[in-house]
Design an enzyme around this catalytic site. Structure first.
Site, short mmCIF file in Angstrom:
data_model
loop_
_atom_site.label_atom_id
_atom_site.label_comp_id
_atom_site.label_asym_id
_atom_site.label_seq_id
_atom_site.Cartn_x
_atom_site.Cartn_y
_atom_site.Cartn_z
N ARG A 54 -4.79 -17.72 -2.68
CA ARG A 54 -5.28 -16.79 -1.67
C ARG A 54 -6.67 -17.15 -1.16
NH1 ARG A 54 -2.67 -11.57 -2.73
NH2 ARG A 54 -4.63 -10.45 -2.70
N LYS B 216 -3.67 6.56 -15.17
CA LYS B 216 -3.01 5.36 -15.64
C LYS B 216 -2.70 5.51 -17.13
CE LYS B 216 -3.30 0.48 -14.45
NZ LYS B 216 -4.16 -0.63 -14.01
N GLU C 286 -9.88 -12.65 -3.85
CA GLU C 286 -10.11 -14.04 -4.23
C GLU C 286 -10.84 -14.83 -3.14
OE1 GLU C 286 -6.83 -12.40 -6.67
OE2 GLU C 286 -7.22 -12.47 -4.51
#
Length: 641
Positions: A400, A285, A372
């Site tokens: 969610r 990344k 979540e």
């Protein structure tokens, strides 16, 4: 600049990649990185995730034929290279600007964007549905889901993997393993993928063995069967555990995600398979930009910055305290007072301001990953043990966990506090990230209290109040700076009531607002005052419960009650208040100002408020018109820009 003109400028369509040599493709990757860094430094955006998948995206588009073959980007925050390779290079300077290119895939933007994304863990489900539909229609195009290891912490991804193994369709799942989601990955999955990464020698053995077998002269089916049995035996020895294989996938990897030629060779082989396959790719990344490589978390989502110096901290006193900062301070103080207070994040520890709490109370901080629903029920379990969990979740992501909120928290009246950051209009990220639905979604749920602070002091008071409540509470606040609070906001909380701010004798209008719109309501009152019209302000504080007798009395006191909320109008607080006024036969007229039905595209928060007519002048103009129409008053606010 010359290299840019000779390589990137030649890419008008993904098919152009097939004409380039691998050395040209490597130069192309370098040019794309430079353009992404320079553009994001001006416009803001997701940097680390995009820099990590440049070579992988090039290889995907070289091997597969978009838009016939469909690439689904999980979350979608790593799609910048994809946009550059699919005819949007000339518009790339408009990235994330109002009316410009979106920061996520959008089907309305390009046929190469096969599915809208913005939330995590959806790609495999969507890709499998697209592939099943393709085969039902008799088509032969391929579908590829690119998902990061962070998104694999979400349960929906596992449901989709299980179903994909059952259907046995030739779905290609690219597992982008960068050891990061937004912050460092957590949990057993991260450790499992690390074990898979260490077993690259099996793939090396397999490639070499296949090449050797292909060179042998043909000696019949008996030899071929023996080769297959030998490969399986070797795999059993060197590769004893693979979750993906157990689900029915072929597994390939791990592959260096920054070697375009190797990626191309693997993907070409994968394209010929007639069964589901997981290609495990290792990427870094932030690759190619030193600041992002060394601190990918800080460069995940950024505002504008200096390319040469990186992100620079604002001098002390220059940056106004944000609501997120206020929450961070408040929960830290609460944690120091009460050892029962816990912090919970769903992979957003930094974004929600919980990292200082984590640093001081590491044993009382939990990061569930991008899950979540699990975070909500996990918090319920903690509350059932007599603890006081505070789950800090962005409003758009709290969507969610609706079933878990109803079934596991509110039904049992468990004292979980939900801190809904990014409620209301959210800058830059567009439709998928707006926090406009939480009031309408959650007001109807029994046993849940919902509060909306107008500044730092109120947020702290509301958190403290919530931590003393016997049932669940929700505190919603925007991604913005805290305004300077009036003295009245320091009044103690009184259940179901807000704070009235009188502004003059004989006020016939009351502007009632959710806390995040205090600044805008005050500006509107000042505009009206310039026209000789006095309007009082009422900070609602409580969106639920409401002292209905008190609110009805206000509706009878004023000629016009204006309910201003930073949320969707349909099902919002204003509609509830209007029904209350109607059922109580209140004398005051009611005007509701809120976001209209529809999904709100990207723009800065101030701009989005203007679009919705929820800035100071917009509110004042609407009030002026309504007041004149309803009561026949011979005035109207003059036109101002």
């Amino acid at each position: 600049m010359q290299e840019y003109e000779s390589v990137l400028a030649r890419i008008q369509d993904p098919g152009d990649l097939k004409k380039l040599s691998f050395s040209e493709l490597n130069r192309l990757a370098s040019e794309i990185r430079s353009l992404i860094v320079s553009t994001v430094s001006r416009n803001g955006g997701h940097l680390s995730s995009n820099l990590g998948v440049v070579e992988l995206t090039i290889a995907l588009h070289r091997v597969f034929d978009s838009p016939g073959d469909k690439i689904i980007w999980d979350v979608g925050h790593q799609c910048y290279t994809h946009k550059l390779l699919t005819g949007r290079r000339e518009d790339f300077s408009t990235l994330r600007k109002s009316g410009g290119l979106a920061g996520f895939p959008k089907t309305s933007e390009s046929p190469h964007d096969a599915f809208n994304t913005g939330h995590a863990s959806t790609s495999i489900s969507a890709a499998l549905g697209l592939l099943a539909g393709e085969r039902l229609k008799g088509g032969k195009n391929r579908v590829i889901a690119l998902i990061g290891d962070g998104a694999l912490t979400g349960g929906m991804a596992y449901e989709a993997l299980s179903h994909a193994g059952q259907l046995a369709l030739p779905l290609v799942v690219i597992l982008n393993d960068n050891k990061m989601s937004i912050g460092s990955n957590v949990g057993g999955l991260s450790k499992y993928l690390s074990r898979l990464s260490m077993k690259g020698y099996y793939q090396s053995f397999r490639r070499n063995f296949d090449a050797m077998a292909k060179r042998l002269p043909f000696i019949g089916d008996i030899f071929f069967a023996a080769v297959v049995r030998m490969k399986r035996a070797v795999k059993a020895i060197f590769y004893t555990d693979n979750f993906f294989v157990d689900l029915g996938f072929e597994y390939v990897g791990p592959i260096d995600g920054h070697q375009i030629q190797r990626l191309t060779e693997v993907l070409q082989d994968v394209r010929t398979l007639n069964r589901p396959v997981v290609v495990h790719v290792i990427t870094r990344k932030g690759k190619g930009y030193d600041f992002a490589e060394h601190d990918p978390g800080s460069y995940h989502g950024v505002g504008s910055f200096s390319v040469s110096d990186g992100i620079l901290e604002s001098p002390v006193g220059e940056r106004r305290l944000s609501f997120t900062d206020a929450f961070s301070r408040a929960i830290l103080e609460a944690g120091r007072r009460d050892s029962r207070v816990l912090g919970i994040s769903a992979a957003m520890g930094k974004g929600t301001g919980l990292l200082p709490f984590k640093k001081e109370f590491p044993d009382r901080y939990f990061d569930t990953g991008i899950a979540e629903g699990h975070a909500v029920t996990f918090a319920a379990g903690l509350a059932a043990q007599g603890l006081r969990p505070v789950a800090a979740i962005y409003s758009t992501f709290m969507q969610r966990g609706v079933d878990q909120l109803i079934h596991d928290v509110c039904l049992q009246k468990l004292p979980v506090c939900f801190a809904l950051d990014r409620s209301g209009f959210v800058s830059d990220d567009g439709e998928t990230h707006q926090g406009l639905f939480d009031i309408a979604l959650f007001r109807s749920i029994p046993n849940l209290s919902i509060l909306a602070p107008g500044g730092e002091g109120e947020l702290k008071a509301m958190l403290d109040w919530s931590l003393e409540e016997p049932g669940p509470c929700m505190i919603r606040y925007p991604k913005s700076a805290c305004p300077e609070e009036p003295v009245a906001f320091a009044q103690p909380l009184e259940r179901g009531r807000g704070v009235l701010l009188p502004r003059g004798e004989g006020s016939r209008i009351c502007l009632c607002f959710t806390g995040s719109l205090y600044t805008q309501a005050l500006e509107a009152a000042e505009f009206l005052s310039q026209e000789g019209i006095q309007a009082d302000l009422y900070n609602l504080r409580f969106l639920k419960p409401v002292d209905e007798d008190y609110l009805a009395a206000l509706m009878n006191r004023y000629d016009l009650m204006v309910f201003i909320e930073e949320g969707i109008k349909n099902g919002g607080f204003g509609e509830y208040a209007a029904e209350l006024g109607n059922s109580r036969f209140c004398s005051g007229k009611i005007l509701i100002l809120a976001a209209l039905e529809g999904f709100v595209s990207q723009g800065k928060r101030d701009e989005l408020l203007r679009r919705a007519g929820l800035h100071g002048l917009g509110i004042a103009t609407a009030v002026s018109r309504a007041y004149k129409a309803a009561l026949g008053v011979e005035w109207a606010l003059g036109s101002r820009t």
